[in-house]
Design an enzyme around this catalytic site. Structure first.
Site, PDB file in Angstrom:
ATOM      1  N   TYR A  66      53.592  37.371  37.857  1.00  0.00           N
ATOM      2  CA  TYR A  66      52.399  38.100  38.318  1.00  0.00           C
ATOM      3  C   TYR A  66      52.184  39.362  37.476  1.00  0.00           C
ATOM      4  CZ  TYR A  66      49.228  40.302  41.730  1.00  0.00           C
ATOM      5  OH  TYR A  66      48.147  40.892  42.348  1.00  0.00           O
TER       6      TYR A  66
ATOM      7  N   LYS B 270      49.006  40.257  35.091  1.00  0.00           N
ATOM      8  CA  LYS B 270      48.153  41.416  35.357  1.00  0.00           C
ATOM      9  C   LYS B 270      48.202  42.430  34.219  1.00  0.00           C
ATOM     10  CE  LYS B 270      46.456  40.087  39.312  1.00  0.00           C
ATOM     11  NZ  LYS B 270      45.021  39.767  39.418  1.00  0.00           N
TER      12      LYS B 270
HETATM   13  P1  NAP Z   1      43.620  36.407  48.609  1.00  0.00           P
HETATM   14  O1  NAP Z   1      43.306  37.011  49.918  1.00  0.00           O
HETATM   15  O2  NAP Z   1      44.790  35.496  48.475  1.00  0.00           O
HETATM   16  O3  NAP Z   1      42.301  35.667  48.065  1.00  0.00           O
HETATM   17  C1  NAP Z   1      42.321  35.049  46.818  1.00  0.00           C
HETATM   18  C2  NAP Z   1      40.960  34.510  46.464  1.00  0.00           C
HETATM   19  O4  NAP Z   1      41.048  33.953  45.146  1.00  0.00           O
HETATM   20  C3  NAP Z   1      40.504  33.403  47.385  1.00  0.00           C
HETATM   21  O5  NAP Z   1      39.093  33.470  47.532  1.00  0.00           O
HETATM   22  C4  NAP Z   1      40.886  32.142  46.621  1.00  0.00           C
HETATM   23  O6  NAP Z   1      40.077  31.014  46.907  1.00  0.00           O
HETATM   24  C5  NAP Z   1      40.608  32.607  45.202  1.00  0.00           C
HETATM   25  N1  NAP Z   1      41.304  31.812  44.193  1.00  0.00           N
HETATM   26  C6  NAP Z   1      42.625  31.575  44.080  1.00  0.00           C
HETATM   27  N2  NAP Z   1      42.882  30.781  43.028  1.00  0.00           N
HETATM   28  C7  NAP Z   1      41.673  30.509  42.464  1.00  0.00           C
HETATM   29  C8  NAP Z   1      41.262  29.716  41.368  1.00  0.00           C
HETATM   30  N3  NAP Z   1      42.143  29.055  40.624  1.00  0.00           N
HETATM   31  N4  NAP Z   1      39.934  29.654  41.076  1.00  0.00           N
HETATM   32  C9  NAP Z   1      39.020  30.315  41.835  1.00  0.00           C
HETATM   33  N5  NAP Z   1      39.356  31.060  42.900  1.00  0.00           N
HETATM   34  C10 NAP Z   1      40.666  31.154  43.208  1.00  0.00           C
HETATM   35  O7  NAP Z   1      43.865  37.529  47.504  1.00  0.00           O
HETATM   36  P2  NAP Z   1      43.497  39.098  47.507  1.00  0.00           P
HETATM   37  O8  NAP Z   1      44.634  39.831  48.078  1.00  0.00           O
HETATM   38  O9  NAP Z   1      42.144  39.319  48.038  1.00  0.00           O
HETATM   39  O10 NAP Z   1      43.536  39.397  45.942  1.00  0.00           O
HETATM   40  C11 NAP Z   1      42.360  39.396  45.147  1.00  0.00           C
HETATM   41  C12 NAP Z   1      42.730  39.890  43.754  1.00  0.00           C
HETATM   42  O11 NAP Z   1      43.265  41.205  43.838  1.00  0.00           O
HETATM   43  C13 NAP Z   1      43.795  39.039  43.066  1.00  0.00           C
HETATM   44  O12 NAP Z   1      43.506  38.969  41.678  1.00  0.00           O
HETATM   45  C14 NAP Z   1      45.068  39.827  43.294  1.00  0.00           C
HETATM   46  O13 NAP Z   1      46.028  39.555  42.325  1.00  0.00           O
HETATM   47  C15 NAP Z   1      44.545  41.235  43.225  1.00  0.00           C
HETATM   48  N6  NAP Z   1      45.396  42.215  43.900  1.00  0.00           N
HETATM   49  C16 NAP Z   1      45.641  42.123  45.244  1.00  0.00           C
HETATM   50  C17 NAP Z   1      46.461  43.074  45.852  1.00  0.00           C
HETATM   51  C18 NAP Z   1      46.749  43.052  47.329  1.00  0.00           C
HETATM   52  O14 NAP Z   1      47.552  43.896  47.766  1.00  0.00           O
HETATM   53  N7  NAP Z   1      46.140  42.193  48.111  1.00  0.00           N
HETATM   54  C19 NAP Z   1      47.034  44.090  45.075  1.00  0.00           C
HETATM   55  C20 NAP Z   1      46.788  44.127  43.723  1.00  0.00           C
HETATM   56  C21 NAP Z   1      45.950  43.194  43.143  1.00  0.00           C
HETATM   57  P3  NAP Z   1      40.622  29.807  47.867  1.00  0.00           P
HETATM   58  O15 NAP Z   1      40.228  30.197  49.234  1.00  0.00           O
HETATM   59  O16 NAP Z   1      39.921  28.593  47.351  1.00  0.00           O
HETATM   60  O17 NAP Z   1      42.097  29.733  47.683  1.00  0.00           O
END
Ligand code: NAP
Length: 254
Positions: free
Chosen positions: A162, A166
């Site tokens: 990861y 990133k």
């Molecule tokens: P999440 O709740 O797990 O949601 C992920 C989203 O990405 C879902 O809509 C999922 O769609 C979609 N997705 C996954 N794989 C995909 C693919 N191959 N093609 C198209 N869509 C895809 O994640 P989140 O926490 O909101 O995170 C969003 C972003 O922020 C990510 O890039 C993550 O790395 C980053 N981030 C998150 C955090 C945190 O604390 N949450 C911190 C730092 C960075 P499906 O429903 O179809 O699976």
């Protein structure tokens, strides 16, 4: 609606916007008047994506579209961008938010878990950027916002795949910024800290408490905390900001 409004309205594509941070970004942009393309990875997520798209169209009076496409696949990413362009006439804002985790210590990390995470988080971002770059340069306007992470800046035990993906997103963003700035296209990376979504839901209460201790604001972030920054970076006012990595982490990385 007049023709003028139709042609001047801006359009945004937010990958991975059926849930979590992407969903909040789609909502924020629709409220700000953007037409929005909602995306999820597969047919399975499509009902949620469609529901969001329909609600945004009804509540905000903007045009919306829901498309299932796996951004890790170059062809699917290109088709996704084409679908948004066809529906809205253009894509002004691309938010590369789709992301996954497959955590594990490196000695035990499976090769497929490394490839899957880099494939979605980094290659997926590349695929979508490549598909919009020429269009944005031609229209002399574009805003690309790539979702990185504080883990991409500092690393994290158990997240080598990861963190690598990133950190790669940051290098990609800075290179894009250099390539596209003269055409009024900006590219920035947002680095969230610990945000409450499905991605972080699996963590134990103990781990959550330990994380909160490390955050100066003494609270976990909400998806809306990230979405507000994305909205600003997408705006005209942010036109002189490019190639930057901006943390939204409540002071966690201080
Ligand atoms: P999440 O709740 O797990 O949601 C992920 C989203 O990405 C879902 O809509 C999922 O769609 C979609 N997705 C996954 N794989 C995909 C693919 N191959 N093609 C198209 N869509 C895809 O994640 P989140 O926490 O909101 O995170 C969003 C972003 O922020 C990510 O890039 C993550 O790395 C980053 N981030 C998150 C955090 C945190 O604390 N949450 C911190 C730092 C960075 P499906 O429903 O179809 O699976």
């Amino acid at each position: 609606m007049t023709n003028e409004t139709e042609t001047t309205r801006r359009a945004a594509l937010v990958t991975g916007s059926s849930r979590g941070i992407g969903r909040a970004v789609a909502q924020e942009l629709a409220r700000a008047g953007y037409d929005v393309c909602v995306n999820c990875s597969s047919e399975q997520g499509l009902p949620a994506a469609r529901e969001l798209a329909d609600a945004l169209a009804a509540d905000c009076g903007v045009r919306t579209l829901a498309v299932a496409a796996n951004v890790a696949d170059a062809q699917e990413a290109a088709t996704l961008v084409d679908a948004a362009c066809q529906e809205f006439g253009r894509v002004d804002v691309l938010v590369n938010n789709a992301g996954i985790t497959r955590d594990g210590l490196i000695a035990r990390m499976k090769e497929e878990d490394f490839d899957a995470v880099v494939g979605v988080n980094l290659k997926g971002t590349f695929n979508c950027c490549k598909a919009v770059a020429q269009r944005m340069m031609k229209q002399r306007f574009g805003r690309i916002v790539n979702m990185s992470s504080v883990v991409g800046v500092a690393g994290n035990a158990g997240q080598a795949n990861y963190a690598a993906s990133k950190a790669g997103v940051i290098g990609l963003t800075k290179s894009l910024a250099r390539e596209l700035a003269s055409r009024n296209v900006t590219a920035n990376a947002v680095a969230p800290g610990f945000i409450t979504t499905d991605m972080t839901a699996a963590l134990s209460d103990k781990r959550r408490e330990a994380m909160t201790e490390r955050i100066a604001a003494r609270r976990l972030g909400a998806p809306e905390d990230v979405a507000a920054l994305v909205r600003f970076l997408a705006s005209d006012e942010a036109g002189y900001i490019t190639g930057q990595v901006i943390c939204v982490d409540g002071g966690m990385s201080l």
